[in-house]
Write a protein that holds these residues in place. Structure first.
Motif, mmCIF file in Angstrom:
data_model
loop_
_atom_site.group_PDB
_atom_site.id
_atom_site.type_symbol
_atom_site.label_atom_id
_atom_site.label_comp_id
_atom_site.label_asym_id
_atom_site.label_seq_id
_atom_site.Cartn_x
_atom_site.Cartn_y
_atom_site.Cartn_z
ATOM 1 N N TYR A 242 -68.357 -50.375 -62.264
ATOM 2 C CA TYR A 242 -69.168 -51.582 -62.065
ATOM 3 C C TYR A 242 -70.601 -51.221 -61.676
ATOM 4 O O TYR A 242 -71.558 -51.850 -62.120
ATOM 5 N N LEU A 243 -70.745 -50.199 -60.830
ATOM 6 C CA LEU A 243 -72.095 -49.814 -60.418
ATOM 7 C C LEU A 243 -72.881 -49.273 -61.620
ATOM 8 O O LEU A 243 -74.075 -49.530 -61.770
ATOM 9 N N LYS A 244 -72.198 -48.551 -62.497
ATOM 10 C CA LYS A 244 -72.896 -48.040 -63.688
ATOM 11 C C LYS A 244 -73.319 -49.190 -64.605
ATOM 12 O O LYS A 244 -74.375 -49.133 -65.238
ATOM 13 N N ARG A 245 -72.513 -50.232 -64.675
ATOM 14 C CA ARG A 245 -72.921 -51.411 -65.450
ATOM 15 C C ARG A 245 -74.237 -51.970 -64.902
ATOM 16 O O ARG A 245 -75.063 -52.484 -65.653
ATOM 17 N N LEU A 246 -74.409 -51.881 -63.563
ATOM 18 C CA LEU A 246 -75.644 -52.394 -62.966
ATOM 19 C C LEU A 246 -76.831 -51.496 -63.294
ATOM 20 O O LEU A 246 -77.958 -51.976 -63.434
ATOM 21 N N ILE A 247 -76.565 -50.191 -63.445
ATOM 22 C CA ILE A 247 -77.636 -49.294 -63.893
ATOM 23 C C ILE A 247 -78.015 -49.640 -65.341
ATOM 24 O O ILE A 247 -79.199 -49.700 -65.692
ATOM 25 N N VAL A 248 -77.010 -49.935 -66.153
ATOM 26 C CA VAL A 248 -77.276 -50.409 -67.520
ATOM 27 C C VAL A 248 -78.167 -51.645 -67.455
ATOM 28 O O VAL A 248 -79.099 -51.817 -68.243
ATOM 29 N N GLY A 249 -77.883 -52.494 -66.470
ATOM 30 C CA GLY A 249 -78.639 -53.736 -66.322
ATOM 31 C C GLY A 249 -80.079 -53.541 -65.884
ATOM 32 O O GLY A 249 -80.849 -54.499 -65.876
ATOM 33 N N GLY A 250 -80.444 -52.320 -65.475
ATOM 34 C CA GLY A 250 -81.854 -52.070 -65.232
ATOM 35 C C GLY A 250 -82.247 -51.759 -63.809
ATOM 36 O O GLY A 250 -83.426 -51.537 -63.532
ATOM 37 N N PHE A 458 -66.670 -51.545 -70.306
ATOM 38 C CA PHE A 458 -67.541 -50.483 -69.796
ATOM 39 C C PHE A 458 -68.168 -49.707 -70.959
ATOM 40 O O PHE A 458 -69.365 -49.406 -70.959
ATOM 41 N N LEU A 459 -67.356 -49.426 -71.999
ATOM 42 C CA LEU A 459 -67.886 -48.724 -73.175
ATOM 43 C C LEU A 459 -68.953 -49.569 -73.866
ATOM 44 O O LEU A 459 -69.988 -49.061 -74.298
ATOM 45 N N ARG A 460 -68.699 -50.871 -73.943
ATOM 46 C CA ARG A 460 -69.686 -51.768 -74.544
ATOM 47 C C ARG A 460 -71.007 -51.671 -73.780
ATOM 48 O O ARG A 460 -72.081 -51.583 -74.389
ATOM 49 N N ALA A 461 -70.908 -51.639 -72.453
ATOM 50 C CA ALA A 461 -72.126 -51.514 -71.636
ATOM 51 C C ALA A 461 -72.857 -50.209 -71.964
ATOM 52 O O ALA A 461 -74.079 -50.207 -72.165
ATOM 53 N N LEU A 462 -72.090 -49.102 -72.032
ATOM 54 C CA LEU A 462 -72.725 -47.806 -72.324
ATOM 55 C C LEU A 462 -73.396 -47.819 -73.693
ATOM 56 O O LEU A 462 -74.423 -47.174 -73.893
ATOM 57 N N GLU A 463 -72.791 -48.554 -74.636
ATOM 58 C CA GLU A 463 -73.352 -48.595 -75.986
ATOM 59 C C GLU A 463 -74.723 -49.277 -76.002
ATOM 60 O O GLU A 463 -75.568 -48.967 -76.836
ATOM 61 N N TYR A 464 -74.946 -50.205 -75.072
ATOM 62 C CA TYR A 464 -76.284 -50.782 -74.966
ATOM 63 C C TYR A 464 -77.272 -49.755 -74.438
ATOM 64 O O TYR A 464 -78.478 -49.896 -74.603
ATOM 65 N N GLY A 465 -76.755 -48.722 -73.781
ATOM 66 C CA GLY A 465 -77.608 -47.647 -73.295
ATOM 67 C C GLY A 465 -77.702 -47.595 -71.797
ATOM 68 O O GLY A 465 -78.091 -48.574 -71.153
ATOM 69 N N MET A 466 -77.305 -46.454 -71.225
ATOM 70 C CA MET A 466 -77.486 -46.222 -69.788
ATOM 71 C C MET A 466 -78.416 -45.031 -69.630
ATOM 72 O O MET A 466 -78.233 -44.018 -70.297
ATOM 73 N N PRO A 467 -79.416 -45.148 -68.771
ATOM 74 C CA PRO A 467 -80.314 -44.006 -68.587
ATOM 75 C C PRO A 467 -79.544 -42.828 -68.005
ATOM 76 O O PRO A 467 -78.469 -43.026 -67.445
ATOM 77 N N PRO A 468 -80.090 -41.627 -68.109
ATOM 78 C CA PRO A 468 -79.463 -40.521 -67.377
ATOM 79 C C PRO A 468 -79.381 -40.911 -65.916
ATOM 80 O O PRO A 468 -80.356 -41.448 -65.365
ATOM 81 N N THR A 469 -78.234 -40.671 -65.300
ATOM 82 C CA THR A 469 -77.988 -41.213 -63.966
ATOM 83 C C THR A 469 -77.212 -40.204 -63.137
ATOM 84 O O THR A 469 -76.318 -39.530 -63.653
ATOM 85 N N ALA A 470 -77.570 -40.107 -61.883
ATOM 86 C CA ALA A 470 -76.768 -39.296 -60.962
ATOM 87 C C ALA A 470 -75.949 -40.248 -60.096
ATOM 88 O O ALA A 470 -76.462 -41.268 -59.635
ATOM 89 N N GLY A 471 -74.666 -39.912 -59.925
ATOM 90 C CA GLY A 471 -73.780 -40.768 -59.146
ATOM 91 C C GLY A 471 -73.126 -39.979 -58.029
ATOM 92 O O GLY A 471 -72.918 -38.771 -58.143
#
Length: 505
Positions: A242-250, A458-471
């Motif tokens: 869920y947190l990664k989805r928020l990174i996708v969100g900007g 979650f895969l759909r979210a990644l397909e929109y693009g997630m920046p390189p991210t450290a978790g």
RNA sequence: GAUUCCGUAGCUCAGGUGGUAGAGCAAUACACUUUUAAUGUAUGGGUCCCGGGUUCGAGUCCCGGCGGGAUCACCA
């Protein structure tokens, strides 16, 4: 209803008697408080603060009655202070009932009282409140176990039974001041961490605990059911996806102190519900995250204790930066003398057996390496140490290492022989992520109950693009154990999970 | 889940080889105007975790159960 003890009956009778005298043992109106035990003890002699017309409230914790004058101890939220009660001061008129009957006969240890008076020092040098007014605020019907301390600090009749302490934590907190202190430290630790993260500009967020698809960790979940939706839900085992989805969100950085739930065994390191702080920061990698973790924990230790050196069990642990950094292979070679970097599964299995590590046929390469590490290295890593670069099989959500095939960009911090955090350069390639999920599905079909579910959204979210991210995920309870020097997770949880008490018939 | 230890008064704990259940603190009563683990005297308080068994007799021995701790396994 369980049978009442003699003392419980006695206290109920006292309650009745108070009512008959027109004294409400549970008055409704507020009691104004303007002074606290700790402040008085700290300031009275040092600053000659004149404590007149003070008003205090708390539990009566001991009584030493001597004819027409008595000493007692009042315990408020800050500690204990002695109070002095003289009959003719609290009963200036002819009617001495308040002292002779109410105070001497009808009050008990554990009762809440409110007092007014002034501070003085007794002949024996103890800072004491001379009581001019006394009021019962709440009658206690169950006797508190009395823990006594003498001047040398020896403790008598300490309540040590862990079952009693965990099941009746409220009593534990009343009678064991060091327990209150542990939880105060835990709370403070979390506040400091939040402050640190907020100062960096990260956003504290909240994400679902009830999840239709659980993910973000390999663990067995608790299952529940939503009636209106006629759907099975899982209590989250992690909030990572869920947190990664928020990174996708900007958002550039988001974090959450999350209650996670795992349906697994319990031990002094495991409670079925526990707190994990997860943090995700865009445009960063795991090297950056190592620096952040060091800085954060060092800062917290310093602010919490005034030092970076903390006693933990028999060790002195230093959180002073920089911490040691080892790759997993280096750690294994360091502790076993064996370089496993180039080994294939069969050879690893042979090495594991040779090291007396328990293996079974279902274990693949990654699992074997993990087992060797857990058995031969982890327990011996006392000072905080970064262990880097894990086998890809163990880490379905981590990015493949930029230069080391078969490994991912992941680190854990091991401290006091236990993992306290886990972090990676997050996998943001949706195609690779799908493949990793599919490998998990295969594990699941082979009977691995902890394998991850495939999360299409979650895969759909990644397909929109997630920046390189450290978790990052930090086990808050385990960090609290270290920061408060407690050997058991149950000692840093107010209400550790226990088998339900058998109801009295 | 496995191994092992534990369960006696409100609390902390004693109770060799089976024979009427104990101490300190807490409680109740009395004495005492500066005590501090207050003191002195007296009194009350127990389903010995539960259920079976052996025995003339079980807190004690045996079996089963319940609860808890520790270690191990799984996991963070």
């Amino acid at each position: 209803m369980q049978q009442l003890s003699e003392q419980e009956i006695q206290r109920r009778l006292k309650r009745e008697q108070l009512l008959l005298m027109g004294i409400n043992p549970y008055p409704a109106e507020l009691f104004e408080v303007n002074a606290y035990a700790k402040d008085i003890k700290e300031n009275y002699e040092r600053f000659k603060t004149d404590y007149k017309n003070i008003s205090m409230a708390g539990r009566l914790m001991s009584m030493r009655i001597m004819g027409n004058a008595s000493f007692a101890e009042l315990q408020d939220s800050t500690g204990r202070i002695q109070i002095y009660i003289r009959r003719d001061d609290i009963c200036p008129s002819e009617d001495k009932t308040l002292y002779n009957t109410v105070f001497k006969k009808l009050l008990d240890i554990g009762d809440y009282i409110g007092i007014r008076g002034y501070v003085f020092t007794t002949q024996t040098g103890e800072i004491t409140v001379h009581v001019t007014e006394l009021k019962l605020l709440s009658k206690s019907l169950k006797p508190l176990p009395i823990v006594k301390r003498d001047e040398a600090g020896n403790v008598y009749d300490a309540v040590t039974d862990p079952e009693f302490r965990y099941r009746q934590r409220y009593v534990d907190l009343v009678i064991n001041p060091q327990v209150r202190e542990v939880f105060r430290k835990r709370s403070q630790m979390i506040t400091l961490m939040r402050q640190f993260l907020n100062d960096k500009g990260y956003l504290e967020v909240e994400t679902p605990i009830l999840q239709p698809i659980y993910g973000g960790a390999t663990a067995r979940p608790f299952t529940t059911y939503h009636n209106a939706l006629e759907t099975t839900f899982y209590l989250r085992i992690a909030n990572e996806l869920y947190l990664k989805r928020l990174i996708v969100g900007g958002y550039d950085g988001v974090y959450e102190f999350a209650k996670d739930f795992r349906n697994e065994g319990m031990s002094r390191f495991h409670n079925p519900e526990f707190t994990m702080m997860e943090l995700y920061v865009a445009y960063k990698d795991y090297y950056w995250m190592m620096d952040l973790v060091e800085e954060m924990i060092e800062t917290i230790a310093l602010q919490l204790h005034g030092t970076t050196e903390l006693p933990v069990g028999n060790h002195l642990i230093s959180f002073k930066r920089p911490w040691k950094r080892l790759t997993m292979y280096e750690a294994i070679e360091h502790f076993t003398g064996i370089n496993i970097a180039e080994m294939e599964e069969a050879e690893l299995r042979r090495v594991a057996r040779q090291l007396y590590v328990h293996v079974d046929a279902s274990m693949g390469k990654g699992k074997l390496i993990d087992e060797i590490f857990s058995n031969c290295c982890e327990p011996y890593l006392i000072q905080p140490t970064f262990i880097m670069d894990y086998p890809v099989e163990m880490s379905p959500l981590a990015k493949r290492h930029r230069s080391k095939p078969g490994l991912v960009e992941r680190f854990e911090v091991i401290c006091n022989g236990k993992e306290i955090c886990n972090a990676f350069s997050e996998l943001n390639d949706p195609i690779d992520q799908r493949q990793r999920f599919e490998e998990q599905l295969q594990l699941s079909q082979r009977g691995d109950q902890e394998a991850m579910m495939l999360d299409e959204d979650f895969l759909r979210a990644l397909e929109y693009g997630m920046p390189p991210t450290a978790g990052l995920g930090i086990g808050i309870d385990r960090l609290a154990m270290i920061m408060t020097n407690q050997a058991s997770i149950q000692d840093v949880l107010f209400f550790p999970q226990m088998r339900p008490e058998k109801k009295p018939e």
